[in-house]
Scaffold this motif. Structure first.
Motif, PDB file in Angstrom:
ATOM      1  N   GLY A 166       0.799  -1.225   0.000  1.00 47.04           N
ATOM      2  CA  GLY A 166       0.000   0.000   0.000  1.00 47.04           C
ATOM      3  C   GLY A 166       0.829   1.270   0.000  1.00 47.04           C
ATOM      4  N   ALA A 167       2.146   1.133   0.176  1.00 42.84           N
ATOM      5  CA  ALA A 167       3.008   2.316   0.156  1.00 42.84           C
ATOM      6  C   ALA A 167       2.970   2.937  -1.238  1.00 42.84           C
ATOM      7  N   VAL A 168       3.064   4.259  -1.289  1.00 41.20           N
ATOM      8  CA  VAL A 168       3.037   4.953  -2.579  1.00 41.20           C
ATOM      9  C   VAL A 168       4.414   5.533  -2.877  1.00 41.20           C
ATOM     10  N   PHE A 169       4.708   5.615  -4.164  1.00 42.47           N
ATOM     11  CA  PHE A 169       5.985   6.178  -4.584  1.00 42.47           C
ATOM     12  C   PHE A 169       6.018   7.670  -4.282  1.00 42.47           C
ATOM     13  N   ARG A 170       7.217   8.187  -4.002  1.00 41.90           N
ATOM     14  CA  ARG A 170       7.379   9.596  -3.642  1.00 41.90           C
ATOM     15  C   ARG A 170       7.645  10.492  -4.841  1.00 41.90           C
ATOM     16  N   HIS A 171       8.229   9.958  -5.891  1.00 44.52           N
ATOM     17  CA  HIS A 171       8.602  10.790  -7.029  1.00 44.52           C
ATOM     18  C   HIS A 171       7.348  11.400  -7.664  1.00 44.52           C
ATOM     19  N   PRO A 172       7.384  12.691  -8.017  1.00 42.92           N
ATOM     20  CA  PRO A 172       6.194  13.344  -8.590  1.00 42.92           C
ATOM     21  C   PRO A 172       5.629  12.635  -9.823  1.00 42.92           C
ATOM     22  N   ALA A 173       6.470  12.001 -10.622  1.00 42.44           N
ATOM     23  CA  ALA A 173       5.991  11.313 -11.823  1.00 42.44           C
ATOM     24  C   ALA A 173       5.145  10.089 -11.479  1.00 42.44           C
ATOM     25  N   GLU A 174       5.343   9.521 -10.294  1.00 41.93           N
ATOM     26  CA  GLU A 174       4.577   8.342  -9.870  1.00 41.93           C
ATOM     27  C   GLU A 174       3.723   8.629  -8.646  1.00 41.93           C
ATOM     28  N   ALA A 175       3.449   9.886  -8.390  1.00 39.37           N
ATOM     29  CA  ALA A 175       2.683  10.268  -7.198  1.00 39.37           C
ATOM     30  C   ALA A 175       1.344   9.525  -7.178  1.00 39.37           C
ATOM     31  N   GLY A 176       1.052   8.908  -6.063  1.00 33.46           N
ATOM     32  CA  GLY A 176      -0.202   8.197  -5.886  1.00 33.46           C
ATOM     33  C   GLY A 176      -0.191   6.756  -6.386  1.00 33.46           C
ATOM     34  N   VAL A 177       0.884   6.331  -7.033  1.00 37.09           N
ATOM     35  CA  VAL A 177       0.970   4.957  -7.522  1.00 37.09           C
ATOM     36  C   VAL A 177       1.486   4.065  -6.399  1.00 37.09           C
ATOM     37  N   GLN A 178       0.749   3.001  -6.119  1.00 35.68           N
ATOM     38  CA  GLN A 178       1.133   2.096  -5.044  1.00 35.68           C
ATOM     39  C   GLN A 178       2.189   1.103  -5.503  1.00 35.68           C
ATOM     40  N   VAL A 179       2.984   0.659  -4.554  1.00 37.74           N
ATOM     41  CA  VAL A 179       4.006  -0.348  -4.809  1.00 37.74           C
ATOM     42  C   VAL A 179       3.369  -1.627  -5.346  1.00 37.74           C
ATOM     43  N   ALA A 180       2.154  -1.919  -4.919  1.00 38.17           N
ATOM     44  CA  ALA A 180       1.462  -3.144  -5.350  1.00 38.17           C
ATOM     45  C   ALA A 180       1.369  -3.231  -6.867  1.00 38.17           C
ATOM     46  N   GLY A 181       1.151  -2.115  -7.533  1.00 37.69           N
ATOM     47  CA  GLY A 181       1.063  -2.117  -8.987  1.00 37.69           C
ATOM     48  C   GLY A 181       2.374  -2.513  -9.640  1.00 37.69           C
ATOM     49  N   LEU A 182       3.481  -2.004  -9.118  1.00 38.19           N
ATOM     50  CA  LEU A 182       4.789  -2.365  -9.648  1.00 38.19           C
ATOM     51  C   LEU A 182       5.088  -3.834  -9.391  1.00 38.19           C
ATOM     52  N   LEU A 183       4.768  -4.304  -8.211  1.00 45.57           N
ATOM     53  CA  LEU A 183       4.988  -5.716  -7.891  1.00 45.57           C
ATOM     54  C   LEU A 183       4.184  -6.609  -8.821  1.00 45.57           C
ATOM     55  N   ALA A 184       2.936  -6.244  -9.089  1.00 50.03           N
ATOM     56  CA  ALA A 184       2.098  -7.027  -9.997  1.00 50.03           C
ATOM     57  C   ALA A 184       2.695  -7.020 -11.402  1.00 50.03           C
ATOM     58  N   LEU A 185       3.185  -5.880 -11.828  1.00 51.75           N
ATOM     59  CA  LEU A 185       3.784  -5.775 -13.152  1.00 51.75           C
ATOM     60  C   LEU A 185       5.027  -6.652 -13.266  1.00 51.75           C
ATOM     61  N   LEU A 186       5.858  -6.633 -12.242  1.00 55.15           N
ATOM     62  CA  LEU A 186       7.110  -7.390 -12.267  1.00 55.15           C
ATOM     63  C   LEU A 186       6.908  -8.891 -12.096  1.00 55.15           C
ATOM     64  N   THR A 187       5.894  -9.285 -11.348  1.00 51.59           N
ATOM     65  CA  THR A 187       5.688 -10.704 -11.064  1.00 51.59           C
ATOM     66  C   THR A 187       4.650 -11.345 -11.965  1.00 51.59           C
ATOM     67  N   GLY A 188       3.888 -10.535 -12.685  1.00 50.56           N
ATOM     68  CA  GLY A 188       2.832 -11.077 -13.540  1.00 50.56           C
ATOM     69  C   GLY A 188       1.574 -11.407 -12.763  1.00 50.56           C
ATOM     70  N   ALA A 189       1.553 -11.086 -11.478  1.00 47.59           N
ATOM     71  CA  ALA A 189       0.369 -11.332 -10.649  1.00 47.59           C
ATOM     72  C   ALA A 189      -0.637 -10.209 -10.865  1.00 47.59           C
ATOM     73  N   ALA A 190      -1.871 -10.494 -10.577  1.00 43.43           N
ATOM     74  CA  ALA A 190      -2.912  -9.474 -10.715  1.00 43.43           C
ATOM     75  C   ALA A 190      -2.856  -8.522  -9.532  1.00 43.43           C
ATOM     76  N   ALA A 191      -2.918  -7.236  -9.817  1.00 44.25           N
ATOM     77  CA  ALA A 191      -2.983  -6.225  -8.756  1.00 44.25           C
ATOM     78  C   ALA A 191      -4.423  -6.144  -8.269  1.00 44.25           C
ATOM     79  N   ALA A 192      -4.587  -5.619  -7.072  1.00 44.92           N
ATOM     80  CA  ALA A 192      -5.929  -5.424  -6.540  1.00 44.92           C
ATOM     81  C   ALA A 192      -6.681  -4.450  -7.448  1.00 44.92           C
ATOM     82  N   PRO A 193      -7.978  -4.644  -7.614  1.00 50.12           N
ATOM     83  CA  PRO A 193      -8.770  -3.738  -8.455  1.00 50.12           C
ATOM     84  C   PRO A 193      -8.600  -2.288  -8.006  1.00 50.12           C
ATOM     85  N   GLY A 194      -8.394  -1.404  -8.970  1.00 50.46           N
ATOM     86  CA  GLY A 194      -8.250   0.014  -8.666  1.00 50.46           C
ATOM     87  C   GLY A 194      -6.839   0.440  -8.324  1.00 50.46           C
ATOM     88  N   THR A 195      -5.896  -0.496  -8.296  1.00 48.94           N
ATOM     89  CA  THR A 195      -4.516  -0.165  -7.988  1.00 48.94           C
ATOM     90  C   THR A 195      -3.836   0.362  -9.255  1.00 48.94           C
TER      91      THR A 195
END
Length: 83
Positions: free
Chosen positions: A46-75
């Protein structure tokens, strides 16, 4: 995986890896859990990235992208496109 093993795989010193893990923990990306005499680290999805370009993007989305797992809806998933 032990931090020593992470350091070996990444080609870094154990001290450098420990510093990175400490910084990630301080910023809320990791959580340390005692497991007997050892520390176990858990990613805080649930942690969010600090960089302005990724503001509001949760770590879960990156993990899902890297692992091929589905992110929680709305992430929001980070855009890793390069120019």
């Amino acid at each position: 995986m032990r931090l020593r093993d992470v350091a070996t795989v990444c080609g870094l010193t154990e001290r450098t890896v420990q510093t990175i893990v400490t910084d990630l923990e301080a910023d809320g990306y990791l959580r340390r859990v005692r497991d007997g005499r050892r520390n176990r680290y858990e990613i805080s999805p649930g942690a969010v990235f600090r960089h302005p370009a990724e503001a509001g993007v949760q770590v879960a989305g990156l993990l899902a992208l890297l692992t091929g797992a589905a992110a929680a809806p709305g992430t929001p998933v980070p855009d890793l496109a390069t120019d």
